[in-house]
Scaffold this motif. Structure first.
Motif, PDB file in Angstrom:
ATOM      1  N   PHE A  16       0.834  -1.203   0.000  1.00 12.28           N
ATOM      2  CA  PHE A  16       0.000   0.000   0.000  1.00 12.28           C
ATOM      3  C   PHE A  16       0.874   1.261   0.000  1.00 12.28           C
ATOM      4  CE2 PHE A  16      -2.870   3.029   2.292  1.00 12.28           C
ATOM      5  CZ  PHE A  16      -3.832   3.119   1.295  1.00 12.28           C
ATOM      6  N   GLY A  17       1.940   1.248   0.798  1.00  5.01           N
ATOM      7  CA  GLY A  17       2.844   2.398   0.823  1.00  5.01           C
ATOM      8  C   GLY A  17       3.543   2.604  -0.514  1.00  5.01           C
ATOM      9  N   GLU A  18       3.960   1.545  -1.196  1.00  5.71           N
ATOM     10  CA  GLU A  18       4.603   1.680  -2.509  1.00  5.71           C
ATOM     11  C   GLU A  18       3.624   2.219  -3.545  1.00  5.71           C
ATOM     12  OE1 GLU A  18       6.242  -2.048  -3.582  1.00  5.71           O
ATOM     13  OE2 GLU A  18       7.794  -2.050  -2.006  1.00  5.71           O
ATOM     14  N   ALA A  19       2.370   1.781  -3.453  1.00  4.54           N
ATOM     15  CA  ALA A  19       1.370   2.274  -4.400  1.00  4.54           C
ATOM     16  C   ALA A  19       1.121   3.767  -4.219  1.00  4.54           C
ATOM     17  CB  ALA A  19       0.067   1.488  -4.228  1.00  4.54           C
ATOM     18  N   ILE A  20       1.136   4.227  -2.958  1.00  5.20           N
ATOM     19  CA  ILE A  20       0.958   5.662  -2.699  1.00  5.20           C
ATOM     20  C   ILE A  20       2.151   6.448  -3.244  1.00  5.20           C
ATOM     21  CG2 ILE A  20       0.805   7.393  -0.869  1.00  5.20           C
ATOM     22  CD1 ILE A  20      -0.751   5.374   0.788  1.00  5.20           C
ATOM     23  N   LYS A  21       3.383   5.909  -3.084  1.00  6.07           N
ATOM     24  CA  LYS A  21       4.557   6.592  -3.622  1.00  6.07           C
ATOM     25  C   LYS A  21       4.493   6.691  -5.141  1.00  6.07           C
ATOM     26  CE  LYS A  21       7.769   5.293   0.083  1.00  6.07           C
ATOM     27  NZ  LYS A  21       9.000   4.525   0.416  1.00  6.07           N
ATOM     28  N   GLN A  22       4.012   5.637  -5.785  1.00  8.05           N
ATOM     29  CA  GLN A  22       3.919   5.633  -7.247  1.00  8.05           C
ATOM     30  C   GLN A  22       2.686   6.375  -7.779  1.00  8.05           C
ATOM     31  OE1 GLN A  22       4.070   1.496  -8.295  1.00  8.05           O
ATOM     32  NE2 GLN A  22       6.189   1.226  -7.564  1.00  8.05           N
ATOM     33  N   LYS A  23       1.766   6.761  -6.858  1.00  3.88           N
ATOM     34  CA  LYS A  23       0.558   7.521  -7.200  1.00  3.88           C
ATOM     35  C   LYS A  23      -0.298   6.790  -8.240  1.00  3.88           C
ATOM     36  CE  LYS A  23       2.703  11.958  -6.140  1.00  3.88           C
ATOM     37  NZ  LYS A  23       3.044  13.326  -6.636  1.00  3.88           N
ATOM     38  N   LYS A  24      -0.465   5.496  -8.066  1.00  3.81           N
ATOM     39  CA  LYS A  24      -1.332   4.702  -8.925  1.00  3.81           C
ATOM     40  C   LYS A  24      -2.683   4.562  -8.227  1.00  3.81           C
ATOM     41  CE  LYS A  24       2.427   2.090 -11.090  1.00  3.81           C
ATOM     42  NZ  LYS A  24       2.989   0.744 -11.361  1.00  3.81           N
ATOM     43  N   ILE A  25      -3.611   5.334  -8.687  1.00  2.22           N
ATOM     44  CA  ILE A  25      -4.917   5.434  -8.003  1.00  2.22           C
ATOM     45  C   ILE A  25      -5.613   4.084  -7.963  1.00  2.22           C
ATOM     46  CG2 ILE A  25      -7.114   6.626  -7.893  1.00  2.22           C
ATOM     47  CD1 ILE A  25      -4.664   8.381  -7.387  1.00  2.22           C
ATOM     48  N   SER A  26      -5.687   3.390  -9.079  1.00  3.61           N
ATOM     49  CA  SER A  26      -6.415   2.120  -9.131  1.00  3.61           C
ATOM     50  C   SER A  26      -5.798   1.098  -8.181  1.00  3.61           C
ATOM     51  CB  SER A  26      -6.405   1.571 -10.555  1.00  3.61           C
ATOM     52  OG  SER A  26      -5.070   1.379 -11.012  1.00  3.61           O
ATOM     53  N   ARG A  27      -4.477   1.056  -8.135  1.00  2.00           N
ATOM     54  CA  ARG A  27      -3.801   0.109  -7.235  1.00  2.00           C
ATOM     55  C   ARG A  27      -4.002   0.527  -5.781  1.00  2.00           C
ATOM     56  NH1 ARG A  27      -0.467  -4.010  -7.737  1.00  2.00           N
ATOM     57  NH2 ARG A  27       1.150  -4.412  -6.170  1.00  2.00           N
ATOM     58  N   ILE A  28      -4.029   1.839  -5.535  1.00  2.00           N
ATOM     59  CA  ILE A  28      -4.263   2.315  -4.162  1.00  2.00           C
ATOM     60  C   ILE A  28      -5.631   1.878  -3.678  1.00  2.00           C
ATOM     61  CG2 ILE A  28      -4.589   4.377  -2.744  1.00  2.00           C
ATOM     62  CD1 ILE A  28      -2.447   5.758  -4.438  1.00  2.00           C
ATOM     63  N   VAL A  29      -6.638   2.026  -4.511  1.00  2.00           N
ATOM     64  CA  VAL A  29      -8.001   1.636  -4.135  1.00  2.00           C
ATOM     65  C   VAL A  29      -8.083   0.132  -3.923  1.00  2.00           C
ATOM     66  CG1 VAL A  29     -10.392   1.565  -4.896  1.00  2.00           C
ATOM     67  CG2 VAL A  29      -9.016   3.617  -5.308  1.00  2.00           C
ATOM     68  N   GLN A  30      -7.447  -0.626  -4.826  1.00  2.00           N
ATOM     69  CA  GLN A  30      -7.494  -2.087  -4.732  1.00  2.00           C
ATOM     70  C   GLN A  30      -6.845  -2.578  -3.433  1.00  2.00           C
ATOM     71  OE1 GLN A  30      -5.404  -3.991  -7.900  1.00  2.00           O
ATOM     72  NE2 GLN A  30      -6.073  -6.056  -7.353  1.00  2.00           N
ATOM     73  N   ILE A  31      -5.696  -2.035  -3.132  1.00  2.00           N
ATOM     74  CA  ILE A  31      -4.989  -2.481  -1.927  1.00  2.00           C
ATOM     75  C   ILE A  31      -5.700  -1.982  -0.680  1.00  2.00           C
ATOM     76  CG2 ILE A  31      -2.803  -2.364  -0.668  1.00  2.00           C
ATOM     77  CD1 ILE A  31      -1.400  -2.150  -3.355  1.00  2.00           C
ATOM     78  N   ALA A  32      -6.305  -0.769  -0.752  1.00  2.00           N
ATOM     79  CA  ALA A  32      -7.049  -0.242   0.395  1.00  2.00           C
ATOM     80  C   ALA A  32      -8.214  -1.161   0.742  1.00  2.00           C
ATOM     81  CB  ALA A  32      -7.534   1.168   0.106  1.00  2.00           C
ATOM     82  N   ILE A  33      -8.881  -1.709  -0.266  1.00  2.00           N
ATOM     83  CA  ILE A  33      -9.990  -2.638  -0.007  1.00  2.00           C
ATOM     84  C   ILE A  33      -9.476  -3.884   0.713  1.00  2.00           C
ATOM     85  CG2 ILE A  33     -11.699  -4.124  -1.104  1.00  2.00           C
ATOM     86  CD1 ILE A  33     -11.951  -1.987  -3.301  1.00  2.00           C
ATOM     87  N   PHE A  34      -8.336  -4.423   0.221  1.00  2.00           N
ATOM     88  CA  PHE A  34      -7.754  -5.600   0.888  1.00  2.00           C
ATOM     89  C   PHE A  34      -7.341  -5.276   2.323  1.00  2.00           C
ATOM     90  CE2 PHE A  34      -6.933  -7.046  -3.534  1.00  2.00           C
ATOM     91  CZ  PHE A  34      -7.578  -8.280  -3.448  1.00  2.00           C
ATOM     92  N   GLU A  35      -6.826  -4.059   2.507  1.00  2.00           N
ATOM     93  CA  GLU A  35      -6.377  -3.669   3.842  1.00  2.00           C
ATOM     94  C   GLU A  35      -7.570  -3.554   4.790  1.00  2.00           C
ATOM     95  OE1 GLU A  35      -3.860  -2.937   6.855  1.00  2.00           O
ATOM     96  OE2 GLU A  35      -3.305  -3.509   4.812  1.00  2.00           O
ATOM     97  N   VAL A  36      -8.707  -3.107   4.284  1.00  2.00           N
ATOM     98  CA  VAL A  36      -9.927  -3.023   5.119  1.00  2.00           C
ATOM     99  C   VAL A  36     -10.351  -4.417   5.542  1.00  2.00           C
ATOM    100  CG1 VAL A  36     -12.369  -2.427   5.119  1.00  2.00           C
ATOM    101  CG2 VAL A  36     -10.695  -0.821   4.187  1.00  2.00           C
ATOM    102  N   PHE A  37     -10.315  -5.360   4.610  1.00  2.00           N
ATOM    103  CA  PHE A  37     -10.693  -6.740   4.933  1.00  2.00           C
ATOM    104  C   PHE A  37      -9.746  -7.322   5.998  1.00  2.00           C
ATOM    105  CE2 PHE A  37     -12.639  -7.285   0.471  1.00  2.00           C
ATOM    106  CZ  PHE A  37     -13.822  -6.740   0.930  1.00  2.00           C
ATOM    107  N   VAL A  38      -8.449  -7.063   5.820  1.00  2.00           N
ATOM    108  CA  VAL A  38      -7.474  -7.558   6.795  1.00  2.00           C
ATOM    109  C   VAL A  38      -7.720  -6.902   8.152  1.00  2.00           C
ATOM    110  CG1 VAL A  38      -5.017  -7.583   7.401  1.00  2.00           C
ATOM    111  CG2 VAL A  38      -5.736  -8.100   5.062  1.00  2.00           C
ATOM    112  N   PHE A  39      -7.998  -5.580   8.157  1.00  2.00           N
ATOM    113  CA  PHE A  39      -8.271  -4.863   9.392  1.00  2.00           C
ATOM    114  C   PHE A  39      -9.474  -5.457  10.111  1.00  2.00           C
ATOM    115  CE2 PHE A  39     -10.920  -1.496  11.270  1.00  2.00           C
ATOM    116  CZ  PHE A  39     -10.103  -1.116  12.319  1.00  2.00           C
ATOM    117  N   VAL A  40     -10.539  -5.685   9.367  1.00  2.00           N
ATOM    118  CA  VAL A  40     -11.756  -6.241   9.978  1.00  2.00           C
ATOM    119  C   VAL A  40     -11.488  -7.643  10.519  1.00  2.00           C
ATOM    120  CG1 VAL A  40     -14.117  -7.008   9.511  1.00  2.00           C
ATOM    121  CG2 VAL A  40     -13.305  -4.836   8.574  1.00  2.00           C
ATOM    122  N   PHE A  41     -10.775  -8.453   9.752  1.00  2.00           N
ATOM    123  CA  PHE A  41     -10.497  -9.833  10.182  1.00  2.00           C
ATOM    124  C   PHE A  41      -9.667  -9.852  11.467  1.00  2.00           C
ATOM    125  CE2 PHE A  41      -7.524 -13.396  10.248  1.00  2.00           C
ATOM    126  CZ  PHE A  41      -8.400 -14.465  10.280  1.00  2.00           C
TER     127      PHE A  41
END
Length: 404
Positions: A214-239
């Protein structure tokens, strides 16, 4: 006249056989058979060979003097005979001095050998004791240079293992209850805890991996990848909050109630909120402290993408420092020099032991060759082993002397 002839013949015989007047007494004195053992040993070592060679030289001097009548260049021959006696006397004194020289050299050689032995043991023990300290020093110096953050990798793995073990003991009763209800049989805790700890280790390590991606995606400013990884991170957070940290907070509820006289009550919302804060606090601390640099290295190792190092940087492997065993390495040079010294001194000791008695023998042999060929076979004194000729060389030299 008969009496005068008989007296003259006795004088001539006495001159021709003059060694008989003293050889028996001298040999008996040199053997020292009736003396104490120590005195006998000293006499035989110091006197037996010189006296025997002197008596041998006396017997050979008689025919040498007789043959002067029929020899040519009598003055040179007589001079050679005197030189032969000079060589014999010099060899005898060299023999006595060589015994003391051999004793002193032997003491020095033994002292050097003991010094080499104990120095080698001391250097080896010193290096074995101090090598961990130097290795730790090398690791510390290398770690402060730019390179691969191995300490962060170790701390990331260590923290993940700690979390996995902690949550394994917290979740064991719940997992046992679920599995026993499904199978209808009682299960042992050890049988459940091992696969559960492995699974939790992978899940927690994957949580760090998602944060790193997620941090690498933010550095590269890839919006689609940021959103995709953010969704996975939410699932991991909830779990993790629902199944891991919630159980951790539930385990602390009795402690809160004990210190609040039973008046403290926590609902599901409060438990989930505290669990979320606990997850964010622990993840934030571990991430910014070591996981942010250790996780990318772990991912590179797992994915086999290679570990990046700064250009021109060559990191020394642990134990490759030249100072790791510097005492032994420096000692090798000292040992090498000492071995050369021991070898040189060993030759000198052997020479001081062999050459003095051989010089007496050679001087005695020179009497024989002087009588036969009017020449000396050996050139005395011997200075080293190089002066000792092989048998074939001696025969060749004797043959050339006879022809001359």
């Amino acid at each position: 006249m008969d009496t005068q002839a008989e007296g003259l013949s006795k004088i001539i015989l006495a001159i021709l056989f003059f060694p008989t007047f003293f050889q028996t007494e001298l040999l008996a004195f040199a053997l020292g058979s009736n003396d104490p053992y120590a005195v006998m040993l000293i006499k035989r070592v110091l006197l037996l060979l010189p006296i025997t060679s002197a008596i041998f030289g006396c017997w050979l001097t008689i025919p040498c003097l007789i043959t002067i009548i029929v020899r040519q260049q009598r003055r040179i021959y007589l001079s050679a005979l005197l030189v032969t006696w000079w060589d014999l006397f010099r060899s005898i004194f060299s023999f006595w001095g060589g015994i003391f020289a051999f004793a002193f050299k032997m003491i020095g050689w033994c002292t050097g050998l003991l010094r080499l032995f104990f120095m080698g043991i001391f250097l080896a023990v010193q290096d074995i004791i101090l090598s961990p300290v130097r290795m730790a020093k090398d690791v510390g110096q290398d770690y402060f240079k730019p390179g691969i953050p191995w300490l962060s990798v170790f701390l990331t793995i260590f923290w993940t293992l700690i979390e996995a073990i902690l949550f394994t003991f917290i979740l064991t009763p719940l997992v046992l209850e679920i599995l026993e209800s499904l199978s209808g049989n009682e299960l042992s805790e050890g049988l459940v805890q091992i696969p559960l700890s492995i699974m939790l280790f992978i899940v927690i390590l994957g949580s760090f991996a998602i944060l790193s991606t997620f941090g690498e995606a933010i550095k590269q400013k890839k919006i689609s990848r940021i959103v995709q990884i953010a969704i996975f991170e939410v699932f991991v957070f909830v779990f993790e909050v629902m199944f891991l940290y919630r159980e951790f907070v539930d385990a602390l509820v009795p402690w809160f109630s004990q210190h609040s006289d039973g008046e403290f009550r926590m609902g599901i919302t409060s438990i989930l909120l505290i669990s979320s804060f606990a997850w964010m606090g622990i993840r934030g601390v571990t991430w910014f402290l070591f996981a942010s640099s250790g996780t990318p290295t772990l991912l590179a190792i797992i994915q086999r993408t290679g570990l990046e190092q700064p250009k021109g940087l060559q990191t020394a492997a642990i134990g490759d420092s030249q100072d790791t065993f510097k005492y032994i390495k420096n000692g090798f040079e000292t040992v090498k020099n000492d071995m050369e010294w021991l070898s040189q001194k060993g030759d000198e000791i052997i020479g001081s032991f062999i050459l003095p008695p051989l010089q007496i023998v050679a001087a005695s042999i020179n009497f024989c060759t002087l009588l036969i060929s009017a020449n000396h076979l050996f050139e005395l004194p011997f200075k080293s082993f190089k002066n000792l000729l092989m048998a074939q060389e001696l025969i060749k030299k004797s043959k050339n002397s006879t022809e001359d």
